[in-house]
Design a protein around this motif. Structure first.
Motif, mmCIF file in Angstrom:
data_model
loop_
_atom_site.group_PDB
_atom_site.id
_atom_site.type_symbol
_atom_site.label_atom_id
_atom_site.label_comp_id
_atom_site.label_asym_id
_atom_site.label_seq_id
_atom_site.Cartn_x
_atom_site.Cartn_y
_atom_site.Cartn_z
ATOM 1 N N ILE A 250 0.837 -1.202 0.000
ATOM 2 C CA ILE A 250 0.000 0.000 0.000
ATOM 3 C C ILE A 250 0.872 1.253 0.000
ATOM 4 N N LEU A 251 1.963 1.211 0.759
ATOM 5 C CA LEU A 251 2.864 2.362 0.822
ATOM 6 C C LEU A 251 3.578 2.579 -0.507
ATOM 7 N N VAL A 252 4.054 1.477 -1.129
ATOM 8 C CA VAL A 252 4.735 1.612 -2.417
ATOM 9 C C VAL A 252 3.805 2.219 -3.456
ATOM 10 N N LEU A 253 2.561 1.755 -3.510
ATOM 11 C CA LEU A 253 1.606 2.308 -4.461
ATOM 12 C C LEU A 253 1.376 3.791 -4.205
ATOM 13 N N GLY A 254 1.283 4.156 -2.939
ATOM 14 C CA GLY A 254 1.070 5.564 -2.607
ATOM 15 C C GLY A 254 2.252 6.429 -2.985
ATOM 16 N N ASN A 255 3.458 5.954 -2.705
ATOM 17 C CA ASN A 255 4.660 6.746 -2.977
ATOM 18 C C ASN A 255 4.979 6.858 -4.454
ATOM 19 N N GLU A 256 4.535 5.890 -5.252
ATOM 20 C CA GLU A 256 4.900 5.889 -6.666
ATOM 21 C C GLU A 256 3.945 6.704 -7.532
ATOM 22 N N LYS A 257 2.817 7.114 -6.995
ATOM 23 C CA LYS A 257 1.863 7.876 -7.798
ATOM 24 C C LYS A 257 2.350 9.313 -7.972
ATOM 25 N N SER A 258 2.592 9.687 -9.213
ATOM 26 C CA SER A 258 3.114 11.030 -9.479
ATOM 27 C C SER A 258 2.074 12.114 -9.232
ATOM 28 N N ASP A 259 0.789 11.775 -9.323
ATOM 29 C CA ASP A 259 -0.257 12.782 -9.154
ATOM 30 C C ASP A 259 -0.893 12.705 -7.769
ATOM 31 N N GLY A 260 -0.187 12.121 -6.819
ATOM 32 C CA GLY A 260 -0.685 12.088 -5.455
ATOM 33 C C GLY A 260 -1.284 10.762 -5.089
ATOM 34 N N SER A 266 -10.825 5.303 -4.613
ATOM 35 C CA SER A 266 -12.104 6.014 -4.645
ATOM 36 C C SER A 266 -12.364 6.588 -3.258
ATOM 37 N N GLU A 267 -13.350 7.425 -3.175
ATOM 38 C CA GLU A 267 -13.681 8.027 -1.878
ATOM 39 C C GLU A 267 -14.063 6.952 -0.867
ATOM 40 N N GLU A 268 -14.775 5.925 -1.354
ATOM 41 C CA GLU A 268 -15.178 4.833 -0.467
ATOM 42 C C GLU A 268 -13.960 4.050 0.024
ATOM 43 N N ASP A 269 -13.056 3.728 -0.897
ATOM 44 C CA ASP A 269 -11.859 2.977 -0.511
ATOM 45 C C ASP A 269 -10.947 3.798 0.385
ATOM 46 N N GLU A 270 -10.907 5.095 0.139
ATOM 47 C CA GLU A 270 -10.093 5.976 0.972
ATOM 48 C C GLU A 270 -10.588 5.942 2.419
ATOM 49 N N LYS A 274 -8.602 4.521 5.766
ATOM 50 C CA LYS A 274 -8.459 5.303 7.000
ATOM 51 C C LYS A 274 -8.978 4.511 8.192
ATOM 52 N N GLN A 275 -10.103 3.798 8.015
ATOM 53 C CA GLN A 275 -10.650 2.990 9.095
ATOM 54 C C GLN A 275 -9.698 1.846 9.451
ATOM 55 N N LEU A 276 -9.115 1.213 8.426
ATOM 56 C CA LEU A 276 -8.162 0.130 8.666
ATOM 57 C C LEU A 276 -6.966 0.626 9.462
ATOM 58 N N LEU A 277 -6.426 1.766 9.074
ATOM 59 C CA LEU A 277 -5.261 2.311 9.779
ATOM 60 C C LEU A 277 -5.611 2.651 11.220
ATOM 61 N N ARG A 278 -6.782 3.205 11.414
ATOM 62 C CA ARG A 278 -7.204 3.530 12.785
ATOM 63 C C ARG A 278 -7.320 2.277 13.645
ATOM 64 N N TRP A 306 -0.192 6.736 6.444
ATOM 65 C CA TRP A 306 -1.097 7.836 6.818
ATOM 66 C C TRP A 306 -0.587 9.156 6.235
ATOM 67 N N SER A 307 0.706 9.374 6.341
ATOM 68 C CA SER A 307 1.280 10.622 5.818
ATOM 69 C C SER A 307 1.163 10.685 4.301
ATOM 70 N N ALA A 308 1.393 9.536 3.619
ATOM 71 C CA ALA A 308 1.361 9.523 2.160
ATOM 72 C C ALA A 308 -0.037 9.758 1.607
ATOM 73 N N TYR A 309 -1.030 9.178 2.242
ATOM 74 C CA TYR A 309 -2.386 9.244 1.712
ATOM 75 C C TYR A 309 -3.185 10.432 2.232
#
Length: 379
Positions: A250-260, A266-270, A274-278, A306-309
């Protein structure tokens, strides 16, 4: 020597008596020298000769072996012995020259699951960080056999072993990684993550990490195939290794996205992330001091994700649980520290990476793709 067996007890006593410093050194008599050499040579194994004998057995039709009383357990034990011999790079490379590689690959199609699994195990040892043997296996269509077992074998243990062999075969091997992608290998990795077998999940996650680390453009492929959701599901696994491997993905995917990083979800997955991390952070806050120490990498991963997303510090920082007393500050990049250097590859021909810094668009590979696009991939 009685019964043609060396007198190991006598050899041990002789060695101690002549090396404990209680007696002056003396020249060996011819009789002592002869006895010593016989004792040592009695247990010496001519590895090449033994590998040729194993090769002869592997080349023998199965019905002939059965008529001679050779059982599947005997074959499995023989492959176990072969695996020990090919732990040496020289012996691994010699297997092909003595005619043993092709019949070994044929065992991947044996009727007995244990033999198919053990054959994949031997291949893993042969090709691990060994460029020469990787090339020989590729030329013998070994990747095709392994991919078949990985994607469609009825036994999950065989699929997991085949995946392990594939992972060793394609590391630092550009033609192999291109062939893996063209053969729809990512679809097989998706099946591995969807499996209920923990070993299969671990191996799938480990290979995904490597592929994304080496080819950041593949993030587009895994995102389109739904890997982020699978990784979020596995991040709640009761198995610590699977859980941490999923968080790394999950972290690699987040860090590799050039547009954030947020664009991945999606908003639902986001909200689910967040719930999973909590939930994981809440579990960590309830841990004993010993368990907190053992969960150090998971704490760092959760904070980094958390910081990346979400572009803000995690609750672990607020609660003072990111860095415990006596711990060093977390490394800046948790994911990259996971990958091991190619130890055995250093013994082969060193190649200079002159790949272009220009990133090429990669099509979504759901079947056979154009060779030109695959050939440009870097590993």
């Amino acid at each position: 020597m009685a019964n043609d067996e060396p007198n190991w007890e006598g050899l041990l006593k002789w060695s101690i008596a002549h090396s404990d410093g209680t007696r002056p050194t003396r020249a060996l008599s011819e009789e002592d020298r002869k006895w010593f050499m016989e004792a040592m040579q009695a247990q010496s194994v001519d590895v090449i000769k033994r590998m040729k004998e194993i090769t002869l057995v592997m080349q023998t039709p199965e019905q002939v072996l059965e008529s001679q009383g050779v059982t599947p357990d005997d074959i499995e034990a023989m492959l176990e012995e072969l695996q020990e011999h090919v732990e040496s790079i020289d012996m691994a490379n010699d297997l092909h020259s003595i005619g043993g590689l092709v019949p070994l690959l044929a065992y991947l199609k044996n009727a007995h699951a244990n033999i198919r699994a053990k054959a994949a195990d031997v291949i893993t040892t042969i090709v691990q960080n060994n460029p020469r043997s990787q090339q020989l296996v590729m030329e013998a269509n070994g990747l095709e056999y392994l991919l078949s077992n990985f994607s469609s074998d009825p036994e999950v243990a065989v699929r997991a072993k085949a995946l392990g062999a594939i992972s060793s075969l394609i590391r630092h091997n550009k033609p192999a990684i291109a062939a893996f992608r063209l053969a729809n290998g990512y679809a097989g990795l998706k099946d591995a993550l969807s499996s209920s077998d923990v070993r299969f999940q671990r191996k799938g996650l480990n290979l995904i990490h490597y592929l994304l680390h080496e080819n950041n453009s593949d993030c587009e492929i895994v995102t389109e195939l739904g890997f982020p959701r699978l990784m979020m599901h596995l991040a709640a696994s009761s198995d610590a290794d699977v859980r941490e491997a999923s968080l790394r993905g999950i972290l690699v995917l987040g860090n590799e996205k050039s547009d954030g990083a947020r664009a991945l979800l999606s908003e639902e997955d986001e909200e689910k992330l967040k719930q999973l991390l909590r939930e994981r952070i809440n579990c960590i806050t309830l841990m004993s001091p010993d368990d907190l120490g053992a969960a150090r990498e998971e704490r760092q991963l959760l904070d980094s994700i958390w910081s990346a997303y979400f572009k803000e510090p995690s609750f672990l920082r607020e609660k003072g649980l990111l860095v415990l007393p006596g711990e060093d500050a977390p490394p800046p990049d948790v994911a990259s520290n996971y990958f091991e250097p190619p130890l055995r590859a250093w013994s082969g021909t060193t190649e200079t990476n002159n790949s272009s810094s220009e990133t090429k668009a990669v099509p979504l590979l759901l079947g056979a793709g154009p060779p030109e696009a695959a050939g440009g991939q870097d590993i």
